[in-house]
Design a protein around this motif. Sequence first.
Motif, PDB file in Angstrom:
ATOM      1  N   ILE A  38       0.734  -1.120  -0.103  1.00 19.05           N
ATOM      2  CA  ILE A  38      -0.148   0.118   0.065  1.00 19.05           C
ATOM      3  C   ILE A  38       1.001   1.411  -0.047  1.00 19.05           C
ATOM      4  CG2 ILE A  38      -1.707   1.239   1.371  1.00 19.05           C
ATOM      5  CD1 ILE A  38      -2.860  -1.236   2.196  1.00 19.05           C
ATOM      6  N   LYS A  39       0.346   2.119  -0.917  1.00 16.68           N
ATOM      7  CA  LYS A  39       1.454   3.366  -1.062  1.00 16.68           C
ATOM      8  C   LYS A  39       0.237   4.666  -0.909  1.00 16.68           C
ATOM      9  CE  LYS A  39       5.197   1.255  -2.268  1.00 16.68           C
ATOM     10  NZ  LYS A  39       6.243   1.193  -1.150  1.00 16.68           N
ATOM     11  N   ILE A  40       0.750   5.695  -0.307  1.00 12.26           N
ATOM     12  CA  ILE A  40      -0.132   6.967   0.164  1.00 12.26           C
ATOM     13  C   ILE A  40       0.428   7.910  -0.670  1.00 12.26           C
ATOM     14  CG2 ILE A  40      -0.995   8.271   1.791  1.00 12.26           C
ATOM     15  CD1 ILE A  40      -2.217   5.433   2.043  1.00 12.26           C
ATOM     16  N   ASP A  41      -0.588   8.427  -1.554  1.00 12.97           N
ATOM     17  CA  ASP A  41      -0.150   9.836  -2.485  1.00 12.97           C
ATOM     18  C   ASP A  41       0.143  10.892  -1.400  1.00 12.97           C
ATOM     19  OD1 ASP A  41      -0.473   8.374  -4.742  1.00 12.97           O
ATOM     20  OD2 ASP A  41      -2.455   9.057  -4.980  1.00 12.97           O
ATOM     21  N   GLU A  42       1.484  11.728  -1.699  1.00  9.87           N
ATOM     22  CA  GLU A  42       1.429  12.732  -1.102  1.00  9.87           C
ATOM     23  C   GLU A  42       0.649  14.069  -0.872  1.00  9.87           C
ATOM     24  OE1 GLU A  42       4.606  14.683   1.341  1.00  9.87           O
ATOM     25  OE2 GLU A  42       4.600  12.865   0.467  1.00  9.87           O
ATOM     26  N   GLN A  43      -0.288  13.796  -2.054  1.00 13.15           N
ATOM     27  CA  GLN A  43      -1.178  15.087  -2.088  1.00 13.15           C
ATOM     28  C   GLN A  43      -2.370  14.570  -1.051  1.00 13.15           C
ATOM     29  OE1 GLN A  43      -3.491  15.032  -5.943  1.00 13.15           O
ATOM     30  NE2 GLN A  43      -5.087  16.379  -4.992  1.00 13.15           N
ATOM     31  N   LYS A  44      -2.640  13.239  -0.607  1.00 17.42           N
ATOM     32  CA  LYS A  44      -3.643  13.009   0.438  1.00 17.42           C
ATOM     33  C   LYS A  44      -3.161  13.222   1.741  1.00 17.42           C
ATOM     34  CE  LYS A  44      -5.833   8.923  -1.882  1.00 17.42           C
ATOM     35  NZ  LYS A  44      -6.307   7.830  -1.993  1.00 17.42           N
ATOM     36  N   ILE A  45      -1.678  13.187   1.891  1.00 17.81           N
ATOM     37  CA  ILE A  45      -1.237  13.644   3.243  1.00 17.81           C
ATOM     38  C   ILE A  45      -1.159  15.096   3.438  1.00 17.81           C
ATOM     39  CG2 ILE A  45       0.954  13.570   4.493  1.00 17.81           C
ATOM     40  CD1 ILE A  45       1.863  11.009   3.129  1.00 17.81           C
ATOM     41  N   ASP A  46      -1.005  15.852   2.318  1.00 15.81           N
ATOM     42  CA  ASP A  46      -0.845  17.129   2.585  1.00 15.81           C
ATOM     43  C   ASP A  46      -2.458  17.955   2.599  1.00 15.81           C
ATOM     44  OD1 ASP A  46       1.714  17.482   1.861  1.00 15.81           O
ATOM     45  OD2 ASP A  46       1.602  17.905  -0.250  1.00 15.81           O
ATOM     46  N   GLU A  47      -3.296  16.985   2.085  1.00 15.79           N
ATOM     47  CA  GLU A  47      -4.839  17.523   2.269  1.00 15.79           C
ATOM     48  C   GLU A  47      -5.205  17.088   3.721  1.00 15.79           C
ATOM     49  OE1 GLU A  47      -7.154  15.082  -0.480  1.00 15.79           O
ATOM     50  OE2 GLU A  47      -6.363  16.351  -2.285  1.00 15.79           O
ATOM     51  N   GLN A  48      -4.544  16.257   4.176  1.00 14.20           N
ATOM     52  CA  GLN A  48      -4.852  15.800   5.686  1.00 14.20           C
ATOM     53  C   GLN A  48      -4.390  16.741   6.525  1.00 14.20           C
ATOM     54  OE1 GLN A  48      -6.272  12.956   7.708  1.00 14.20           O
ATOM     55  NE2 GLN A  48      -7.461  12.161   6.031  1.00 14.20           N
ATOM     56  N   LEU A  49      -3.111  17.167   6.318  1.00 13.99           N
ATOM     57  CA  LEU A  49      -2.266  18.221   7.041  1.00 13.99           C
ATOM     58  C   LEU A  49      -3.112  19.490   7.111  1.00 13.99           C
ATOM     59  CD1 LEU A  49       0.152  18.921   8.731  1.00 13.99           C
ATOM     60  CD2 LEU A  49       1.259  19.385   6.628  1.00 13.99           C
ATOM     61  N   ALA A  50      -3.634  19.938   5.765  1.00 11.52           N
ATOM     62  CA  ALA A  50      -4.151  21.064   5.758  1.00 11.52           C
ATOM     63  C   ALA A  50      -5.504  21.183   6.637  1.00 11.52           C
ATOM     64  CB  ALA A  50      -4.474  21.384   4.250  1.00 11.52           C
ATOM     65  N   ALA A  51      -6.035  20.105   6.558  1.00 16.19           N
ATOM     66  CA  ALA A  51      -7.338  19.994   7.390  1.00 16.19           C
ATOM     67  C   ALA A  51      -7.057  20.090   8.793  1.00 16.19           C
ATOM     68  CB  ALA A  51      -8.110  18.705   7.301  1.00 16.19           C
ATOM     69  N   ILE A  52      -5.917  19.449   9.407  1.00 17.28           N
ATOM     70  CA  ILE A  52      -5.498  19.562  10.788  1.00 17.28           C
ATOM     71  C   ILE A  52      -5.249  21.011  10.908  1.00 17.28           C
ATOM     72  CG2 ILE A  52      -3.473  19.053  12.392  1.00 17.28           C
ATOM     73  CD1 ILE A  52      -3.716  16.408  10.677  1.00 17.28           C
ATOM     74  N   LYS A  53      -4.416  21.761  10.239  1.00 17.05           N
ATOM     75  CA  LYS A  53      -4.079  23.250  10.456  1.00 17.05           C
ATOM     76  C   LYS A  53      -5.371  24.225  10.508  1.00 17.05           C
ATOM     77  CE  LYS A  53       0.577  23.248   8.275  1.00 17.05           C
ATOM     78  NZ  LYS A  53       1.206  23.837   7.072  1.00 17.05           N
ATOM     79  N   LYS A  54      -6.414  23.807   9.676  1.00 12.14           N
ATOM     80  CA  LYS A  54      -7.620  24.615   9.810  1.00 12.14           C
ATOM     81  C   LYS A  54      -8.244  24.380  11.108  1.00 12.14           C
ATOM     82  CE  LYS A  54      -8.872  24.464   4.889  1.00 12.14           C
ATOM     83  NZ  LYS A  54     -10.062  23.857   3.997  1.00 12.14           N
ATOM     84  N   ARG A  55      -7.957  23.428  11.966  1.00 14.81           N
ATOM     85  CA  ARG A  55      -8.396  23.402  13.439  1.00 14.81           C
ATOM     86  C   ARG A  55      -8.006  24.506  14.321  1.00 14.81           C
ATOM     87  NH1 ARG A  55      -8.001  16.937  14.288  1.00 14.81           N
ATOM     88  NH2 ARG A  55      -9.371  16.208  12.504  1.00 14.81           N
TER      89      ARG A  55
END
Length: 322
Positions: free
Chosen positions: A94-111
């Motif tokens: 299983i590989k995770i796209d860097e874009q998905k990681i960045d999207e999750q990080l952005a969602a965290i920052k919005k908190r």
Amino acid sequence: MKLAKSKMSLLFATFFICLFMSLAASAQMEKAAEINGVVISKEQFNKELNIHLDRVARQGRQVADDQLAALKKDILEGLIEREVLYQASQKAGIKIDEQKIDEQLAAIKKRFPSEDEYKTALGKMKLTENEVKLQILRGLAIRALIEQQISSKIVVTEAETKAYYDGNPQMFKQPAQVKASHILIKVDAGADDATKAEARKKIETVQQKVKAGGDFAELAKEYSEGPSNTRGGDLGFFRRGQMVKPFEDAAFTMKADEVSDIVETRFGYHIIKVYEVKPAQTLAYGDVKDKLNQRMKQEKVEKDAGQYIGQLKKDAKIEKYL
């Protein structure tokens, strides 16, 4: 008090629990456990424990001594289970796209209210953003594994959902509900007669304005002393048992668009306007079948995931040091 999480809830804990997890420690560090040669450090275990203890403390509670041992056991098991799942995800390619990681990080920052407060929080947790991204990657990999190995293989049929609906009618009964607004003039139940008389005079003045055709919502905004005043007194829908008894007794005897007489409760004097009445009903199968299907599938996923994790642990070389 339910302090210990279930296995699945520990696996899918919120980001803020995962955020405090440190990176896998080297073999030279003091160990809490070792899974197929990968060390979970005692420092990592203590961080996870402190997260739970801090969360309980913020709720104004404490962990009793007789519950602490069980909590520690559950935390260690949760760390072990996440590790065996992550290792399995890597074996599965299983590989995770860097874009998905960045999207999750952005969602965290919005908190966080600002970038500076986000960075301050990382500093307090002694984490770098790269470490945060690594934990996001691990979490996404585990979710992808569960989807690949379990969720994608589970089907809940129409026959199953219908049988559940027919066999559990009490779960789909909806009690009578009322949608209402109110205007409140506060007065303490123990206030003297003069204070009560003054409050009564205020609510009577408002009542006259309502009877004269004044807009109820606007009058609530202007005169009501309750927290709903900014919403025009809107309380939304409520069932019996959600309001103080004198208030609900009045509301549930009214019809749509009716306005009550003055109602006294321990909070003061109210004028109530009912906008809509929903009688008690049983939700139709067609209205609930999709949500019911999702719920039943999730229950199957959790059951099968528990068995899957159990097998992964059985096949792994696990050593515990606590």
